[in-house]
Scaffold this motif. Structure first.
Motif, PDB file in Angstrom:
ATOM      1  N   UNK A  20      40.249  67.252 -84.481  1.00 46.21           N
ATOM      2  CA  UNK A  20      41.619  67.208 -83.949  1.00 46.21           C
ATOM      3  C   UNK A  20      42.546  68.174 -84.686  1.00 46.21           C
ATOM      4  N   UNK A  21      42.175  68.528 -85.913  1.00 43.80           N
ATOM      5  CA  UNK A  21      43.017  69.454 -86.691  1.00 43.80           C
ATOM      6  C   UNK A  21      42.966  70.879 -86.148  1.00 43.80           C
ATOM      7  N   UNK A  22      41.982  71.154 -85.312  1.00 42.48           N
ATOM      8  CA  UNK A  22      41.914  72.478 -84.682  1.00 42.48           C
ATOM      9  C   UNK A  22      42.846  72.492 -83.458  1.00 42.48           C
ATOM     10  N   UNK A  23      43.904  73.293 -83.447  1.00 41.47           N
ATOM     11  CA  UNK A  23      44.825  73.290 -82.303  1.00 41.47           C
ATOM     12  C   UNK A  23      44.189  73.832 -81.028  1.00 41.47           C
ATOM     13  N   UNK A  24      43.096  74.576 -81.182  1.00 39.14           N
ATOM     14  CA  UNK A  24      42.471  75.171 -79.995  1.00 39.14           C
ATOM     15  C   UNK A  24      41.260  74.379 -79.503  1.00 39.14           C
ATOM     16  N   UNK A  25      41.125  73.124 -79.963  1.00 39.87           N
ATOM     17  CA  UNK A  25      40.028  72.293 -79.453  1.00 39.87           C
ATOM     18  C   UNK A  25      40.219  72.081 -77.965  1.00 39.87           C
ATOM     19  N   UNK A  26      39.160  72.192 -77.192  1.00 38.03           N
ATOM     20  CA  UNK A  26      39.318  72.153 -75.728  1.00 38.03           C
ATOM     21  C   UNK A  26      39.767  70.786 -75.229  1.00 38.03           C
ATOM     22  N   UNK A  27      39.382  69.720 -75.942  1.00 44.43           N
ATOM     23  CA  UNK A  27      39.841  68.373 -75.557  1.00 44.43           C
ATOM     24  C   UNK A  27      39.568  67.430 -76.735  1.00 44.43           C
ATOM     25  N   UNK A  28      40.129  66.207 -76.698  1.00 48.54           N
ATOM     26  CA  UNK A  28      39.858  65.257 -77.790  1.00 48.54           C
ATOM     27  C   UNK A  28      38.383  64.868 -77.822  1.00 48.54           C
ATOM     28  N   UNK A  29      37.912  64.557 -79.002  1.00 50.00           N
ATOM     29  CA  UNK A  29      36.504  64.193 -79.174  1.00 50.00           C
ATOM     30  C   UNK A  29      36.306  62.710 -78.870  1.00 50.00           C
ATOM     31  N   UNK A  30      35.373  62.407 -78.002  1.00 53.44           N
ATOM     32  CA  UNK A  30      35.048  61.001 -77.703  1.00 53.44           C
ATOM     33  C   UNK A  30      33.773  60.615 -78.435  1.00 53.44           C
ATOM     34  N   UNK A  31      33.577  59.290 -78.621  1.00 49.90           N
ATOM     35  CA  UNK A  31      32.394  58.825 -79.344  1.00 49.90           C
ATOM     36  C   UNK A  31      31.105  59.199 -78.614  1.00 49.90           C
ATOM     37  N   UNK A  32      31.121  59.054 -77.282  1.00 47.61           N
ATOM     38  CA  UNK A  32      29.894  59.328 -76.513  1.00 47.61           C
ATOM     39  C   UNK A  32      29.479  60.798 -76.632  1.00 47.61           C
ATOM     40  N   UNK A  33      30.457  61.686 -76.537  1.00 50.79           N
ATOM     41  CA  UNK A  33      30.130  63.115 -76.616  1.00 50.79           C
ATOM     42  C   UNK A  33      29.706  63.487 -78.035  1.00 50.79           C
ATOM     43  N   UNK A  34      30.360  62.867 -79.018  1.00 51.78           N
ATOM     44  CA  UNK A  34      29.978  63.131 -80.403  1.00 51.78           C
ATOM     45  C   UNK A  34      28.531  62.723 -80.638  1.00 51.78           C
ATOM     46  N   UNK A  35      28.152  61.545 -80.088  1.00 53.43           N
ATOM     47  CA  UNK A  35      26.776  61.045 -80.287  1.00 53.43           C
ATOM     48  C   UNK A  35      25.778  62.039 -79.695  1.00 53.43           C
ATOM     49  N   UNK A  36      26.111  62.564 -78.509  1.00 52.54           N
ATOM     50  CA  UNK A  36      25.218  63.532 -77.847  1.00 52.54           C
ATOM     51  C   UNK A  36      25.029  64.764 -78.733  1.00 52.54           C
ATOM     52  N   UNK A  37      26.140  65.278 -79.260  1.00 54.78           N
ATOM     53  CA  UNK A  37      26.061  66.488 -80.092  1.00 54.78           C
ATOM     54  C   UNK A  37      25.293  66.187 -81.383  1.00 54.78           C
ATOM     55  N   UNK A  38      25.584  65.018 -81.959  1.00 48.79           N
ATOM     56  CA  UNK A  38      24.909  64.639 -83.215  1.00 48.79           C
ATOM     57  C   UNK A  38      23.394  64.555 -83.011  1.00 48.79           C
ATOM     58  N   UNK A  39      22.985  63.939 -81.907  1.00 51.22           N
ATOM     59  CA  UNK A  39      21.543  63.794 -81.646  1.00 51.22           C
ATOM     60  C   UNK A  39      20.896  65.175 -81.453  1.00 51.22           C
ATOM     61  N   UNK A  40      21.589  66.070 -80.768  1.00 48.81           N
ATOM     62  CA  UNK A  40      21.060  67.434 -80.587  1.00 48.81           C
ATOM     63  C   UNK A  40      20.947  68.149 -81.935  1.00 48.81           C
ATOM     64  N   UNK A  41      21.949  67.941 -82.759  1.00 44.78           N
ATOM     65  CA  UNK A  41      22.001  68.559 -84.093  1.00 44.78           C
ATOM     66  C   UNK A  41      20.818  68.084 -84.946  1.00 44.78           C
ATOM     67  N   UNK A  42      20.574  66.767 -84.888  1.00 42.01           N
ATOM     68  CA  UNK A  42      19.466  66.187 -85.654  1.00 42.01           C
ATOM     69  C   UNK A  42      18.130  66.675 -85.089  1.00 42.01           C
TER      70      UNK A  42
END
Lengths: 228, 155
Positions: free
Chosen positions: A82-104
């Protein structure tokens, strides 16, 4: 004077704002999109999450010392994104989980002990051993056993049932995912407390159990509860 | 505040905990601020806490890092006087006698194990197990062996 062009112009200029307001009326969560709606050059959320993930993980897990539920990592990552002013949208838990799983899955976090909640159970025939399908339970089932072919010794543990002579309090947590953390720091053993989690709801069974343990038969029991 | 557990001691996050730890809040909306405030006050929230939540702020437990959560729980347990269990004198005496017996039994098991290791194994054991499983298909193989050994010891 023809007002149509003026009205059409007004509609065109306020179209984006109208769409935002209607979204807010449908879902209160849409309010959080206001801040970024006028930003034209936005950075993809995934790129930002990947950027902040190591910091979020280190903060949540005490630099990898503690097993940590993925939601705790999310709560550290969200304000960083959220500290990035150019973030395309707020981060949701579901989307974060998806990215985290891909990262792992990409092997970027091989030494991270990320915990997920239980989804279903596994049951053995004959032994009746049951394993909750959580990260820690599966890990313990697969790696925690070494077969002892000798006759096991008779255990010296004093027989108890319920709180009497065994535990001093029940720690009721409305959120899941904290048990492993508490166990890693030996809180149940160091304070003689039983752990109960209720997935955010006050289930009848949980109330009956907690009330039963705190009754006259176990007057030394103090039920404690922690939640959001 | 201890919704559903009125008999419990509530050690959940309070506004003072949030302020002391500098925890960040997140937004939430309530359609009826007044009703939310009343409900929270009836459930034990302070006026400041009720205002905080009713006006759209909340802090989840997940906001705490692992070490912060452990420190929080330990502080609350200590504050509420949660201590290690020590049973009464009668129970301690019973436990003492019982555990002495347990150690004697375990010594006996070890001696019997050494003696049992010299006993011969039936040559047709695999055939006997297979036959037992045909007779009782719901049994596992180790139950069949147990029955065979029980018969042999009894004779």
């Amino acid at each position: 004077m023809d007002s149509a062009p003026i009205l059409a112009g007004l509609e065109a200029v306020t179209k984006k704002w109208t769409r935002q307001r209607k979204a807010e009326e449908r879902h209160a969560r849409a309010l959080s999109n206001r801040r970024s709606m006028w930003t034209f050059r936005r950075r993809p959320l995934k790129e930002l999450v990947v950027e902040v993930l190591p910091t979020a993980w280190n903060e949540a897990s005490d630099n990898g010392r503690l097993p940590t539920h993925w939601r705790q990592v999310f709560y550290r990552a969200r304000p960083l994104v959220a500290a990035y002013p150019d973030a395309e949208r707020p981060l949701t838990d579901a989307y974060f989980k998806t990215i985290l799983e891909e990262y792992i899955a990409a092997g970027e976090a091989d030494n991270w002990d990320v915990l997920r909640g239980a989804r279903g159970v596994f049951k053995e025939p004959h032994t009746h051993e049951t394993v909750a399908m959580s990260t820690m339970a599966v890990r313990n089932y697969l790696g925690g056993h070494h077969l002892e072919l000798e006759i096991p010794s008779v255990k010296s543990t004093f027989p108890t049932h319920g709180a009497k002579n065994r535990f001093a309090a029940v720690l009721i947590c409305e959120k899941e995912g904290f048990d492993e953390l508490l166990q890693a720091e030996h809180i149940p053993e160091r304070y003689d407390v039983a752990l109960m989690s209720t997935k955010g709801i006050s289930a009848h069974a949980a109330r009956d159990l907690a009330r039963g343990l705190g009754g006259p038969a176990s007057s030394s029991t103090t039920s404690t509860r922690t939640g959001s | 505040m201890a919704a559903g557990f009125p008999f419990a001691t509530d050690i959940g996050l309070r506004l003072t905990d949030i302020e002391a730890r500098g925890l960040a809040s997140e937004e939430q909306t309530h359609s009826n601020v007044w009703a939310t405030q009343q409900n929270l006050r009836q459930n034990g929230a302070t006026t400041a806490e009720a205002d905080y939540i009713a006006h759209g702020q909340r802090v989840e437990l997940n906001e705490l890092t692992g070490p912060q959560f452990i420190e929080f729980v330990e502080t609350k347990l200590a504050t509420n006087g949660v201590k290690k269990v020590i049973p009464d004198a009668d129970t301690l005496a019973t436990a003492w006698r019982r555990v002495r017996l347990v150690h004697q039994i375990n010594d006996l098991i070890a001696a019997l194990e050494a003696e049992n290791a010299a006993e011969p194994i039936p040559e047709d054991l695999a055939e006997q197990v297979a036959a037992g499983l045909i007779e009782h298909p719901e049994q596992p193989w180790d139950d069949v062996i147990s029955d065979l050994a029980d018969d042999e010891v009894a004779s």
